[in-house]
Design an enzyme around this catalytic site. Structure first.
Site, mmCIF file in Angstrom:
data_model
loop_
_atom_site.group_PDB
_atom_site.id
_atom_site.type_symbol
_atom_site.label_atom_id
_atom_site.label_comp_id
_atom_site.label_asym_id
_atom_site.label_seq_id
_atom_site.Cartn_x
_atom_site.Cartn_y
_atom_site.Cartn_z
ATOM 1 N N GLU A 199 0.810 3.592 -7.689
ATOM 2 C CA GLU A 199 2.274 3.499 -7.582
ATOM 3 C C GLU A 199 2.709 2.645 -6.394
ATOM 4 O O GLU A 199 3.884 2.377 -6.213
ATOM 5 C CB GLU A 199 2.880 4.904 -7.526
ATOM 6 C CG GLU A 199 2.836 5.603 -6.166
ATOM 7 C CD GLU A 199 1.469 6.184 -5.787
ATOM 8 O OE1 GLU A 199 0.453 5.829 -6.431
ATOM 9 O OE2 GLU A 199 1.429 6.989 -4.840
ATOM 10 N N HIS A 217 -3.563 3.948 -4.354
ATOM 11 C CA HIS A 217 -2.253 4.363 -4.870
ATOM 12 C C HIS A 217 -1.760 3.364 -5.931
ATOM 13 O O HIS A 217 -1.196 2.337 -5.568
ATOM 14 C CB HIS A 217 -1.230 4.405 -3.730
ATOM 15 C CG HIS A 217 -1.414 5.553 -2.803
ATOM 16 N ND1 HIS A 217 -0.823 6.773 -3.002
ATOM 17 C CD2 HIS A 217 -2.147 5.680 -1.675
ATOM 18 C CE1 HIS A 217 -1.162 7.606 -2.041
ATOM 19 N NE2 HIS A 217 -1.981 6.971 -1.220
ATOM 20 N N CYS A 227 -5.251 9.558 -4.674
ATOM 21 C CA CYS A 227 -5.529 9.634 -3.236
ATOM 22 C C CYS A 227 -6.111 11.004 -2.875
ATOM 23 O O CYS A 227 -7.177 11.341 -3.364
ATOM 24 C CB CYS A 227 -4.295 9.280 -2.405
ATOM 25 S SG CYS A 227 -4.732 8.869 -0.701
#
Lengths: 259, 211
Positions: B193, B191, B83
């Site tokens: 994650e 992202h 990001c």
């Protein structure tokens, strides 16, 4: 506003009301060992394909809030989708704590009504994408749009026009609107599509529609009215429909969803 | 073979819990630290980043995180930016009129996307190039984006014997760089994650490139 050329999927977001580390109201899941455990429930929705999760902290006291941070931490360690936490957020310190615990976005409601600068403070420090303005909106009042902002879960009416408030919050730095219709909430008769389309017309940020979902067919109606995401609680909690059921309905109506 | 070690650089950038746990799930031995020695020694370094370009860059400089990244890259050691941790790898970022110098690993400017609705928030598709290792087996998946700014041009080319950078694009009111694979330096605008199973698989793909 013209439609955006994008392949972005519409988001389906289950919302959990949490108090003292337990899910409150309307959870009736079969085959879930502890239906009151927010982490277990969050995991369940993650596995069903939820695109994001929202926790609403309905805790009454400061002591109880500590538990919420633990719930957020445990969830963020197991559930790899964005997590929004709202309820009782009053300061940038509260936001910092929630983000450090594992929240990605923070919903702000009454504290922003009392002191709108809080929106700018949060957006400046953490980025607009963290700052979700949560609005509880009702028809009536003497506002131009016919929609008024309420507090205390709809019990207290302000004199603030919901559309003016949304536009002002976006100027201040809100990165998303969570629009909850107090009139539709609990009716199970569908979202307030008029409210959603008015919100869309004044909003340059994503709009999440909330309140009134009772059947799977209600969800595409909210998207057609201009919502970027749909949020619901009880229809998911009581096991009437899964996230997958809602996505199927959305896809059948011609929307893009994450499979 | 033991699990590859990854340091998630802890320089005060928001939520890193999920990054640590997602990397563990993907098969890494993870520590969260700003210790320069540990960050140099790890097989991989993850550079997270949430907030404004200027704030992330200031925090990196203050914690000397930019030096850690530079030294790793000078030694050909893998780094993954996520990001805003990807955005600051470019030459500069322009946010709300504030022009901030980035780390300059890649030419180009990060500026506001051209969509009427921002932030670009949600699950989007990507177009990955031939030969991608990062998106191997997950080219058709959706990934979670949340940002209003991005790199909308890519000018760096490869000159033999240096391989051409692999650039993955996404679209939101115009195309922008969604990921880059450039020797030891890898980055994603989205992202991983927060991208469910697809994100874990992407991280596992990155871990496989570490040694």
């Amino acid at each position: 506003m013209s439609t955006t050329p994008t392949s972005l999927a519409v988001r389906v977001i289950p919302c959990l009301d949490v108090a003292m580390g337990r899910v409150v109201k309307g959870v009736n899941f079969l085959n879930l060992r502890d239906a009151g455990d927010p982490v277990a429930l969050a995991r369940r929705y993650y596995e069903q394909g939820a695109d994001e999760l929202t926790f609403l902290d309905v805790t009454a006291t400061v002591d109880d809030r500590e538990t919420m941070y633990d719930v957020v931490r445990a969830t963020a360690e197991q559930v790899f989708i964005p997590l929004t936490v709202g309820g009782g957020v009053r300061s940038t310190a509260d936001v910092a704590r929630l983000l450090a615990s594992g929240a990605d976005k923070v919903g702000v409601n009454s504290a922003a009504i009392a002191r709108p600068e809080l929106i700018a403070e949060i957006a400046d420090r953490f980025g607009a994408q963290v700052m979700v303005l949560s609005l509880d909106v009702k028809r009536g009042g003497t506002t131009d749009s016919g929609f008024v902002v309420t507090t205390h879960g709809g019990r207290t009416e302000t004199d603030i026009d919901a559309l003016e408030w949304a536009a002002r919050a976006i100027d201040l730095g809100a990165g998303e609107l969570l629009v909850n219709s107090i009139d539709a909430d609990g009716t199970r008769e569908g979202f307030d599509t008029e409210l959603i389309s008015l919100m869309r017309s004044v909003s340059s940020v994503p709009v999440v529609a909330s309140g009134g979902a009772g059947e799977a067919r209600h969800f595409p109606q909210a998207i057609a009215a201009g919502a970027d995401a749909v949020l619901a609680a009880s229809v998911f909690h009581n096991g009437e429909m899964t996230i997958g059921d809602v996505k199927r309905e959305l896809r059948d109506a011609g929307n893009t969803v994450r499979e | 073979m033991s699990a590859p070690s990854v340091v998630v650089l802890d320089y005060g950038s928001g939520n890193v819990h999920s990054a640590v746990k997602a990397l563990e799930l993907a098969g890494a031995n993870v520590s969260l630290t700003r210790n320069a020695g540990e960050a140099q020694e790890a097989d991989g370094l993850l550079l997270p980043g949430v907030g404004s370009f200027a704030a992330v860059m200031a925090a990196l400089v203050e914690s000397r995180g930019n030096q850690i990244v530079d030294r790793r890259l000078a030694g050909g050691r893998p780094v993954l930016g996520i990001c805003v941790g990807m955005q600051v790898l470019f030459e500069r970022g322009v946010e709300r009129g504030v022009d901030t110098e980035g780390m300059g690993e890649w030419p180009g400017t990060v500026d506001r996307l051209r969509s009427p609705i921002l932030p670009h928030m949600g699950w989007n598709t990507v177009t990955a190039p031939e030969g991608t290792a990062l998106f191997n087996g997950i080219e058709d998946e959706r990934f979670y984006f949340v940002h209003s700014y991005g790199a909308q041009d890519w000018s760096l080319t490869g000159t033999a014997p240096i391989a051409e950078p692999l650039v993955t694009w996404a679209d939101h009111g115009g195309r922008f760089v969604a990921a880059v694979e450039n020797g030891p330096l890898t980055a994603t605008q989205f992202h991983p994650e927060k991208s469910g199973e697809a994100g874990i698989r992407l991280l596992a793909n990155w871990l496989r490139t570490l040694r």
